[in-house]
Design an enzyme around this catalytic site. Sequence first.
Site, short mmCIF file in Angstrom:
data_model
loop_
_atom_site.label_atom_id
_atom_site.label_comp_id
_atom_site.label_asym_id
_atom_site.label_seq_id
_atom_site.Cartn_x
_atom_site.Cartn_y
_atom_site.Cartn_z
N TYR A 158 -19.66 -90.08 70.38
CA TYR A 158 -19.47 -90.95 71.56
C TYR A 158 -20.48 -90.57 72.65
O TYR A 158 -21.14 -91.43 73.24
CB TYR A 158 -18.04 -90.83 72.09
CG TYR A 158 -17.74 -91.81 73.20
CD1 TYR A 158 -17.60 -93.17 72.94
CD2 TYR A 158 -17.61 -91.37 74.52
CE1 TYR A 158 -17.34 -94.07 73.96
CE2 TYR A 158 -17.34 -92.28 75.55
CZ TYR A 158 -17.21 -93.63 75.27
OH TYR A 158 -16.96 -94.53 76.29
N LYS A 162 -23.60 -92.99 74.03
CA LYS A 162 -23.69 -93.45 75.41
C LYS A 162 -24.97 -92.95 76.08
O LYS A 162 -25.53 -93.64 76.95
CB LYS A 162 -22.44 -93.02 76.19
CG LYS A 162 -21.17 -93.74 75.71
CD LYS A 162 -21.29 -95.25 75.90
CE LYS A 162 -20.08 -96.02 75.42
NZ LYS A 162 -20.23 -97.49 75.57
N1 LIG Z 1 -12.22 -97.35 79.70
C1 LIG Z 1 -12.99 -96.35 80.10
O1 LIG Z 1 -12.53 -95.40 80.72
C2 LIG Z 1 -14.46 -96.38 79.83
C3 LIG Z 1 -15.27 -95.43 80.47
C4 LIG Z 1 -16.65 -95.46 80.23
C5 LIG Z 1 -17.17 -96.42 79.39
N2 LIG Z 1 -16.35 -97.32 78.78
C6 LIG Z 1 -16.96 -98.31 77.90
O2 LIG Z 1 -16.52 -99.60 78.25
C7 LIG Z 1 -16.55 -100.42 77.09
C8 LIG Z 1 -15.22 -101.12 76.93
O3 LIG Z 1 -14.21 -100.13 76.81
P1 LIG Z 1 -12.67 -100.44 77.16
O4 LIG Z 1 -12.12 -99.25 77.82
O5 LIG Z 1 -12.57 -101.76 77.80
O6 LIG Z 1 -12.04 -100.42 75.69
P2 LIG Z 1 -11.22 -101.53 74.92
O7 LIG Z 1 -10.84 -100.91 73.62
O8 LIG Z 1 -10.13 -102.07 75.80
O9 LIG Z 1 -12.30 -102.70 74.68
C9 LIG Z 1 -13.32 -102.58 73.75
C10 LIG Z 1 -13.44 -103.91 73.01
O10 LIG Z 1 -14.54 -103.80 72.08
C11 LIG Z 1 -14.12 -104.42 70.87
N3 LIG Z 1 -14.87 -103.87 69.73
C12 LIG Z 1 -14.76 -102.62 69.19
N4 LIG Z 1 -15.58 -102.51 68.13
C13 LIG Z 1 -16.23 -103.70 68.01
C14 LIG Z 1 -17.20 -104.19 67.10
N5 LIG Z 1 -17.68 -103.43 66.09
N6 LIG Z 1 -17.64 -105.46 67.25
C15 LIG Z 1 -17.15 -106.25 68.25
N7 LIG Z 1 -16.23 -105.82 69.14
C16 LIG Z 1 -15.78 -104.58 69.02
C17 LIG Z 1 -12.63 -104.08 70.77
O11 LIG Z 1 -11.95 -104.95 69.86
C18 LIG Z 1 -12.18 -104.23 72.21
O12 LIG Z 1 -11.73 -105.54 72.50
C19 LIG Z 1 -16.91 -99.50 75.92
O13 LIG Z 1 -18.30 -99.62 75.65
C20 LIG Z 1 -16.57 -98.14 76.45
O14 LIG Z 1 -17.31 -97.12 75.81
C21 LIG Z 1 -15.01 -97.32 78.98
#
Ligand SMILES: NC(=O)c1ccc[n+]([C@@H]2O[C@H](COP(=O)([O-])OP(=O)(O)OC[C@H]3O[C@@H](n4cnc5c(N)ncnc54)[C@H](O)[C@@H]3O)[C@@H](O)[C@H]2O)c1
Length: 244
Positions: A158, A162
């Site tokens: 991860y 990133k």
């Molecule tokens: N939530 C946090 O604290 C946080 C912090 C930093 C970065 N992020 C980043 O934000 C983004 C969204 O995260 P989130 O927290 O909303 O998570 P989440 O799990 O709620 O949303 C992620 C979405 O991506 C979709 N997904 C996963 N694999 C996929 C694939 N192979 N093809 C198409 N869609 C796919 C999932 O079905 C889901 O709907 C990610 O890139 C995550 O790394 C999140």
Amino acid sequence: MSFAGKLVVVTGAASGNGLAAARLLAQRGAALSLADINAEGLGKARALIESENSPKSHILTIALDVRDSAQIDSWIKRSKDKLGPLYGAADVAGVTEKQLSGDPLDAAEWDHRIGTNLTGVLHCGRAQARNASSEGASNVNVSSIVGLIAVAGVGLAYTVSKHGVVGLTRRIAQHLAPKNIRVNCVAPAVVATPLTEKAFKDHQIPMNLMQRLAKPEELASVIALLLSQEASFLTGSTYPVDGG
Ligand SMILES: NC(=O)c1ccc[n+]([C@@H]2O[C@H](COP(=O)([O-])OP(=O)(O)OC[C@H]3O[C@@H](n4cnc5c(N)ncnc54)[C@H](O)[C@@H]3O)[C@@H](O)[C@H]2O)c1
């Protein structure tokens, strides 16, 4: 800032940060093409956005896997054919820590994280650049605060994925600037999406100056700003959204 009638595509739109971005862009008038691997979640996202906006938003939804470049190419082409020139893209889809195997060198975990979080962003950026509006376009990638620093306890794959998104943003922005396509990146700390709220339930909230988790809407508003013409001189950079 209005996106009236302009096509913006969003990956990861079924949940969390992607859904929040899609909702905000719809409120601001964008025509949306939403993609996610979760077809059922996408259907719910579409129904929610349509219920929030009157007259109904123009929304296309496609279930796909961002690891598959052919699926991405066909999604972007179909989006352009149905909804007009591509003005913006928010590449939000990602897999976070929930399926950690515990072994930092686990090969399957590496392939899944890098394939989705890094190679998936490349697939999207490439297809989006090929189909961008002749007036110019803006892409926003989603890294993480762990794309800027290594945090103890966060998985190797991860973290590397990133960090990769930050580097990809810099390099691809250089390549696309002559075509008037801007590419930027956001690096959020922990955002209170359903996934992280569950994971952080029993843990102390991470330290930041604001002493709280981010709301998905707070990340969405930065994504919308970077997609808009109000950010017309910003490209190649990564913006922490971390509460200080
Ligand atoms: N939530 C946090 O604290 C946080 C912090 C930093 C970065 N992020 C980043 O934000 C983004 C969204 O995260 P989130 O927290 O909303 O998570 P989440 O799990 O709620 O949303 C992620 C979405 O991506 C979709 N997904 C996963 N694999 C996929 C694939 N192979 N093809 C198409 N869609 C796919 C999932 O079905 C889901 O709907 C990610 O890139 C995550 O790394 C999140």
